[in-house]
Scaffold this motif. Structure first.
Motif, PDB file in Angstrom:
ATOM      1  N   PHE A  95      -4.006  24.702  13.880  1.00 44.51           N
ATOM      2  CA  PHE A  95      -3.264  24.495  12.626  1.00 44.51           C
ATOM      3  C   PHE A  95      -4.209  24.075  11.505  1.00 44.51           C
ATOM      4  N   PHE A  96      -5.171  23.196  11.788  1.00 47.61           N
ATOM      5  CA  PHE A  96      -6.137  22.808  10.763  1.00 47.61           C
ATOM      6  C   PHE A  96      -6.920  24.021  10.265  1.00 47.61           C
ATOM      7  N   MET A  97      -7.312  24.916  11.184  1.00 40.69           N
ATOM      8  CA  MET A  97      -8.060  26.110  10.778  1.00 40.69           C
ATOM      9  C   MET A  97      -7.167  27.044   9.965  1.00 40.69           C
ATOM     10  N   CYS A  98      -5.953  27.252  10.416  1.00 41.62           N
ATOM     11  CA  CYS A  98      -5.018  28.099   9.667  1.00 41.62           C
ATOM     12  C   CYS A  98      -4.774  27.527   8.280  1.00 41.62           C
ATOM     13  N   ASP A  99      -4.656  26.207   8.184  1.00 37.46           N
ATOM     14  CA  ASP A  99      -4.445  25.560   6.892  1.00 37.46           C
ATOM     15  C   ASP A  99      -5.615  25.842   5.959  1.00 37.46           C
TER      16      ASP A  99
END
Length: 123
Positions: A95-99
């Protein structure tokens, strides 16, 4: 490195970005993760390279749960709980990478599934 596929036919991947169609639950989860990260002072460590390294390490922790266990043996309750915790870590870094990339992970998976549906593998 494996073959790289455009996830959208026009190659722009614009339809994979976070927008009004992105689930509110995902957006809320990312907001809470961001607030936690800011509260810990970890923003400077959350570049794509370091997030990818952390994602790999957490994925290895998922694998470690199954190390030396026969595949036909069900997980104990303790191992299942441990697996759930490690999967949460994997998703958190994803999720951090997608964000950072402004990508909706559900749209991303759907786009890749469409590509996989057109492929075949020798099994």
């Amino acid at each position: 490195m494996g073959k790289i596929h455009n996830l959208e036919q026009n190659g722009s991947n614009q339809n994979l970005q976070v927008d009004q169609k992105t689930a509110q639950q995902y957006q809320d989860a990312v907001k809470h993760l961001q607030e936690f990260r800011e509260g810990q002072g970890w923003s400077k460590y959350h570049n794509l390279k370091d997030l990818a390294l952390s994602l790999s390490l957490e994925s290895s922790e998922v694998l470690e749960i199954f190390q030396w266990q026969a595949e036909d043996i069900p997980l104990t309750e303790q191992k299942r709980i441990h697996l759930e915790e490690e999967l949460a870590d994997v998703l958190t870094y994803t999720f951090f990478m997608c964000d950072q990339l402004n990508l909706d992970p559900v749209k991303l998976v759907e786009a890749k599934t469409k590509i996989n549906n057109r492929r075949s593998w020798d099994v």
